[in-house]
Write an enzyme that holds these catalytic residues in place. Structure first.
Site, short mmCIF file in Angstrom:
data_model
loop_
_atom_site.label_atom_id
_atom_site.label_comp_id
_atom_site.label_asym_id
_atom_site.label_seq_id
_atom_site.Cartn_x
_atom_site.Cartn_y
_atom_site.Cartn_z
N ASP A 1 7.87 -11.23 6.14
CA ASP A 1 7.95 -9.91 6.77
C ASP A 1 6.60 -9.17 6.67
OD1 ASP A 1 9.65 -7.71 7.83
OD2 ASP A 1 9.06 -6.72 5.96
N ASN B 1 4.92 -7.29 1.02
CA ASN B 1 4.17 -6.06 1.29
C ASN B 1 4.67 -4.84 0.52
OD1 ASN B 1 2.26 -4.41 2.90
ND2 ASN B 1 4.15 -3.51 3.69
N GLU C 1 5.42 -12.60 10.15
CA GLU C 1 5.71 -11.62 11.20
C GLU C 1 4.45 -10.80 11.43
OE1 GLU C 1 8.25 -7.56 12.04
OE2 GLU C 1 7.39 -8.02 10.10
CA CA Z 1 0.43 -3.22 2.42
#
Ligand code: CA
Ligand code: CA
Ligand code: CA
Length: 588
Positions: free
Chosen positions: A285, A153, A319
């Site tokens: 994550d 991310n 997650e």
């Molecule tokens: Ca993002």
């Protein structure tokens, strides 16, 4: 010496069961943060950096800085981890982090691993890539699996916006479209870019004016990550609406994960770790903060990469954090994103409500009733990693029990803690033990407070917090295999891994109620159909009642607690449990 060590390793490998053949639901996972586990090498405590803690990130007295733990330390403690009954280790991200970030006066360090600058290298506080290889090989030599913790991310916070300092409000696509600079009435930029034709995206300054400090222009690896065009650059996420996937996670540079260069770059990077080290799975994550289309490409690519390396059952679990029991929320990420599995946050909160708090046992029944929502149905729920504490939860389980039951004595807190772990280790899902739970760690609050050191800690607020089941504190090392929780978890873990009903068995709720008391569940060996009856009493009073079982389940062997020796009549057993008691009963 080297030849002898290699021989010893080969002997261990030959003795180890074939871990590659095991399914994800066969594992018991032990999750640890390498900075907080064991310090195997004092020479790397400052990560090869010099200066004060704002330069090195090292300050063992502060809960927000590096404490000195490393990968060699983990390797030294594998006896302890395996002795607990764990068959897999999940280690928090090992990649090179930005050592320190945050506004002046509020700095903290990348000891947790989630502020990555170099996705190809182990953080110098944790050791080297060679140390990583040695650790993974040592884990494999014991017949255990190694799960990496990965981030797609975002990267560390390196990109800044000239219009704001510190917190930068999210600027939406509607207010700041890609084809205008600084708002709808701004100068035309990125002509023709429609959000998909990325060859037309040339200028990252649509929402904010993007800037990178001169000394950080080239710190990310692989090198393509240094180009701001590969980031969303819209300011901080509010974790709602569009900003949930396009906003910065508290300033962390949010990758433009729709961009094909980002997709291929992340696939290459993480396939590289599988190929080089033969790791057995990924915990992903912040998975819900990435657009589903990325996962739809990334997951099959990782599975293909693992198969090529001879890893048939590579586990991937995302997650998808949430702060209540809402399995529909987590199930969506398996349906839409096609993540094979997700961490079972619903289990965390349900167990805490029922065992630490005073909710009825039907909260657990309601959670499991939702299992068919997951892609693949109730069978897929067998692969959800379940947990009762983690590094973001408000304290370890023992701390949560203490807060929920301020009048409970240490003995009752310990009993409730064991009951929750009995649920974790026998119910459906992959039991995931958070390091320190087995030593009775408490914790005064969330994240930094729940990341106590296993080696002797110098953090005053950790050391003044009493542990459960022992007079020890975190001021001393706590690798104690005689702690009552360690022993109980180890016993339950061995029961689980030696009975297929508990690893791979379908689960049937037998009894639950709207107040504390009995929770009864049967699980079935998929090959023999043999029944395993699981009984839990969440109440402070004894339980005595009849429970429905299969009519063929005439007699029971006690694996834990005290089981009725025989059915009272075909299809019914008379159950007796003490306050906070539990039993594992193997029918024959
Ligand atoms: Ca993002
Ligand atoms: Ca160290
Ligand atoms: Ca940033």
């Amino acid at each position: 010496m080297i030849a002898l060590a290699a021989l010893a390793l080969a002997a261990a490998a030959a003795a180890a069961p074939d871990y590659r053949a095991r399914l994800p639901e066969d594992e018991i996972i032990y999750f640890l943060l390498p900075d907080r586990f064991e310090n195997g090498d004092r020479s790397n405590d400052r990560g090869g950096l010099s200066g004060d803690r704002l330069k090195t990130g090292y300050d063992p007295t502060s809960k927000g800085f590096f404490h000195g733990g490393d990968l060699k330390g983990v390797a030294q403690r594998l006896d302890y981890i395996q002795g607990l009954g764990a068959t897999a280790v999940w280690v928090a991200p090992v990649f090179e982090n930005k050592p320190v970030q945050g506004p002046p006066g509020q700095e903290s360090a990348g000891y947790h691993g989630y502020w990555i600058t170099d996705f190809t290298r182990v953080d110098s506080h944790f050791g080297t890539n060679a140390d990583f290889k040695a650790l993974v090989d040592a884990v494999h030599a014991r017949g255990m699996k190694f799960y990496m913790d990965i981030v797609v991310n975002h990267t560390a916070d390196v990109i800044r916006f000239t219009e704001c300092r510190g917190s930068c409000p999210y600027r939406s696509i509607a207010d700041y479209p890609y084809q205008r600079r600084g708002g709808v009435s701004g100068a035309p930029i990125n002509p023709g870019f429609d959000g998909t034709n990325f060859e037309r995206l040339k200028d990252p300054n649509y929402a904010y004016s993007v800037t990178v400090p001169a000394d950080e222009k080239d710190i990310k690896r692989p090198a393509w990550l240094n180009d701001p065009i590969y980031y969303h650059n819209r300011g901080d996420s509010t974790f709602r609406g569009e900003s949930s996937t396009m906003g910065d996670f508290v300033g962390l540079d949010d990758l433009f994960t729709e961009h094909p260069r980002v997709v291929s770059g992340m696939i290459d990077t993480y396939c590289g770790w599988i190929t080089k080290y033969g790791v057995d799975g990924f915990r992903i994550d912040t998975a819900q903060h990435v657009n589903p289309e990325l996962w739809q490409k990334f997951v099959p690519a990782m599975q293909a990469c693992a198969r090529k390396k001879g890893i048939p059952h590579f586990h991937i679990f995302g997650e998808v954090a949430m702060d209540d029991v809402d399995p529909a929320h987590t199930a969506v990420n398996t349906r839409v994103d096609k993540l094979p599995s997700v961490l079972d946050f619903g289990f965390l909160w349900a167990v805490r409500d029922v065992v630490a708090g005073d909710h009825g046992t039907d909260e657990l029944a309601k959670l499991f009733r939702s299992d068919p929502l997951y892609e693949g149905g109730a069978w897929a729920a067998l692969e959800l990693p379940t947990f009762v504490s983690n590094h973001d939860s408000p304290g370890h389980l023992a701390g949560a029990i203490r807060r929920a039951q301020p009048k409970a004595d240490d003995g009752e807190v310990l009993k409730r803690d064991m009951l929750a772990h009995a649920m974790l280790l026998t119910l459906r899902g992959v039991p995931t033990i958070y390091f320190g739970d087995e030593q009775g760690f408490g914790g005064k609050g969330g994240d930094q407070d729940a990341r106590q050191d296993m080696f002797a800690s110098a953090v005053a607020t950790y050391n003044e917090d009493p542990l459960v089941g022992t007079s020890a504190t975190t001021a001393q090392a706590n690798f104690n295999p005689t702690h009552p929780l360690y022993r109980e978890i180890a016993a339950l873990a061995r029961i689980r891994t030696s009975h297929r009903a508990l690893t791979r068995g379908r689960q049937l709720i037998r009894y639950a109620q709207d107040k504390p008391g009995l929770f009864a569940v049967s699980r079935f060996d998929p090959a023999t159909k043999r029944e395993m009856l699981l009984l839990f009493n969440t109440s402070s009073n004894p339980v005595s009642q009849n429970v429905l079982v299969e009519t063929r389940s005439a007699r029971f062997d006690t694996l834990a607690g005290a089981c009725p020796a025989a059915a009272a009549a075909p299809g019914s057993v008379a159950v007796e449990l003490p306050a906070f008691g539990y039993a594992v009963c193997d029918a024959r």
